[in-house]
Motif scaffolding. Sequence first.
Motif, mmCIF file in Angstrom:
data_model
loop_
_atom_site.group_PDB
_atom_site.id
_atom_site.type_symbol
_atom_site.label_atom_id
_atom_site.label_comp_id
_atom_site.label_asym_id
_atom_site.label_seq_id
_atom_site.Cartn_x
_atom_site.Cartn_y
_atom_site.Cartn_z
ATOM 1 N N SER A 1 -6.157 12.407 16.113
ATOM 2 C CA SER A 1 -5.855 11.178 16.837
ATOM 3 C C SER A 1 -4.835 11.398 17.948
ATOM 4 C CB SER A 1 -5.313 10.138 15.852
ATOM 5 O OG SER A 1 -4.747 9.045 16.526
ATOM 6 N N ILE A 2 -5.185 10.932 19.126
ATOM 7 C CA ILE A 2 -4.223 10.959 20.236
ATOM 8 C C ILE A 2 -3.085 9.998 19.933
ATOM 9 C CG2 ILE A 2 -3.890 10.342 22.671
ATOM 10 C CD1 ILE A 2 -6.731 11.389 23.185
ATOM 11 N N ASP A 3 -3.424 8.825 19.395
ATOM 12 C CA ASP A 3 -2.409 7.805 19.106
ATOM 13 C C ASP A 3 -1.390 8.283 18.069
ATOM 14 O OD1 ASP A 3 -3.614 6.077 20.910
ATOM 15 O OD2 ASP A 3 -4.850 5.126 19.367
ATOM 16 N N ALA A 4 -1.815 9.146 17.157
ATOM 17 C CA ALA A 4 -0.911 9.700 16.145
ATOM 18 C C ALA A 4 -0.264 10.991 16.637
ATOM 19 C CB ALA A 4 -1.661 9.949 14.846
ATOM 20 N N HIS A 5 -0.469 11.306 17.901
ATOM 21 C CA HIS A 5 0.094 12.498 18.552
ATOM 22 C C HIS A 5 -0.410 13.803 17.933
ATOM 23 C CE1 HIS A 5 2.662 9.790 20.756
ATOM 24 N NE2 HIS A 5 3.033 9.238 19.618
ATOM 25 N N GLU A 6 -1.601 13.755 17.318
ATOM 26 C CA GLU A 6 -2.198 14.968 16.754
ATOM 27 C C GLU A 6 -2.840 15.824 17.842
ATOM 28 O OE1 GLU A 6 -3.340 13.689 12.238
ATOM 29 O OE2 GLU A 6 -4.766 13.155 13.802
ATOM 30 N N GLN B 1 0.242 20.839 15.751
ATOM 31 C CA GLN B 1 0.228 21.254 14.352
ATOM 32 C C GLN B 1 1.207 20.444 13.507
ATOM 33 O OE1 GLN B 1 0.889 25.443 13.871
ATOM 34 N NE2 GLN B 1 0.678 25.377 11.674
ATOM 35 N N ARG B 2 2.381 20.185 14.019
ATOM 36 C CA ARG B 2 3.389 19.451 13.253
ATOM 37 C C ARG B 2 2.912 18.025 12.950
ATOM 38 N NH1 ARG B 2 9.068 20.195 15.461
ATOM 39 N NH2 ARG B 2 8.719 22.168 14.438
ATOM 40 N N ALA B 3 2.318 17.352 13.939
ATOM 41 C CA ALA B 3 1.833 15.988 13.722
ATOM 42 C C ALA B 3 0.650 15.973 12.756
ATOM 43 C CB ALA B 3 1.445 15.345 15.050
ATOM 44 N N VAL B 4 -0.246 16.942 12.883
ATOM 45 C CA VAL B 4 -1.391 17.027 11.962
ATOM 46 C C VAL B 4 -0.881 17.226 10.536
ATOM 47 C CG1 VAL B 4 -3.399 18.414 11.289
ATOM 48 C CG2 VAL B 4 -3.034 17.829 13.693
ATOM 49 N N GLN B 5 0.074 18.127 10.369
ATOM 50 C CA GLN B 5 0.622 18.379 9.033
ATOM 51 C C GLN B 5 1.302 17.133 8.466
ATOM 52 O OE1 GLN B 5 3.068 21.800 9.831
ATOM 53 N NE2 GLN B 5 1.463 23.221 9.202
ATOM 54 N N ALA B 6 1.977 16.389 9.308
ATOM 55 C CA ALA B 6 2.671 15.186 8.849
ATOM 56 C C ALA B 6 1.697 14.078 8.464
ATOM 57 C CB ALA B 6 3.621 14.685 9.938
ATOM 58 N N HIS B 7 0.643 13.885 9.251
ATOM 59 C CA HIS B 7 -0.284 12.786 9.009
ATOM 60 C C HIS B 7 -1.361 13.110 7.976
ATOM 61 C CE1 HIS B 7 1.228 11.541 13.075
ATOM 62 N NE2 HIS B 7 1.450 10.478 12.341
ATOM 63 N N ARG B 8 -1.573 14.379 7.700
ATOM 64 C CA ARG B 8 -2.653 14.777 6.773
ATOM 65 C C ARG B 8 -2.119 15.615 5.613
ATOM 66 N NH1 ARG B 8 -7.789 14.385 10.051
ATOM 67 N NH2 ARG B 8 -7.083 13.461 11.990
ATOM 68 N N GLU B 9 -0.899 15.323 5.230
ATOM 69 C CA GLU B 9 -0.232 16.088 4.179
ATOM 70 C C GLU B 9 -1.032 16.118 2.879
ATOM 71 O OE1 GLU B 9 4.143 16.189 2.024
ATOM 72 O OE2 GLU B 9 3.792 14.837 3.691
ATOM 73 N N ASP B 10 -1.638 14.995 2.510
ATOM 74 C CA ASP B 10 -2.413 14.935 1.278
ATOM 75 C C ASP B 10 -3.655 15.826 1.342
ATOM 76 O OD1 ASP B 10 -3.434 13.198 3.263
ATOM 77 O OD2 ASP B 10 -4.442 11.954 1.767
ATOM 78 N N GLN B 11 -4.255 15.914 2.514
ATOM 79 C CA GLN B 11 -5.444 16.746 2.670
ATOM 80 C C GLN B 11 -5.077 18.231 2.689
ATOM 81 O OE1 GLN B 11 -7.843 15.182 5.898
ATOM 82 N NE2 GLN B 11 -7.210 13.113 5.300
ATOM 83 N N ILE B 12 -3.954 18.553 3.277
ATOM 84 C CA ILE B 12 -3.482 19.942 3.289
ATOM 85 C C ILE B 12 -3.178 20.392 1.855
ATOM 86 C CG2 ILE B 12 -1.615 21.477 4.035
ATOM 87 C CD1 ILE B 12 -1.567 19.755 6.644
#
Length: 87
Positions: free
Chosen positions: A47-52, A61-72
């Motif tokens: 997501s662009i809006d989530a700054h991913e 990478q940092r935003a993806v890790q923060a927003h998808r922590e459960d999936q990681i």
Amino acid sequence: MQETNEDIIAHSAVREAFKQKLVAFAKQSTGSSTVVERILLQAVPPSIDAHEITDKGSLNQRAVQAHREDQIALLYQEPLSDLVISL
């Protein structure tokens, strides 16, 4: 009826195609640091809006890790989740 992203990534043919790619990439790897052992297909794109995604189109990478922590966490869970595709 139109299939959802969840339906598509759960389909056995799609999962098998990604598994074959994962195996092929592993055969081409030159060392353990370049082997991708597990993947988790995403129903929701970055997501662009989530700054991913950055302005230049790269993944943040940092935003993806923060927003998808459960999936990681699923990638490292033992025993492996049925959602994870692995070697």
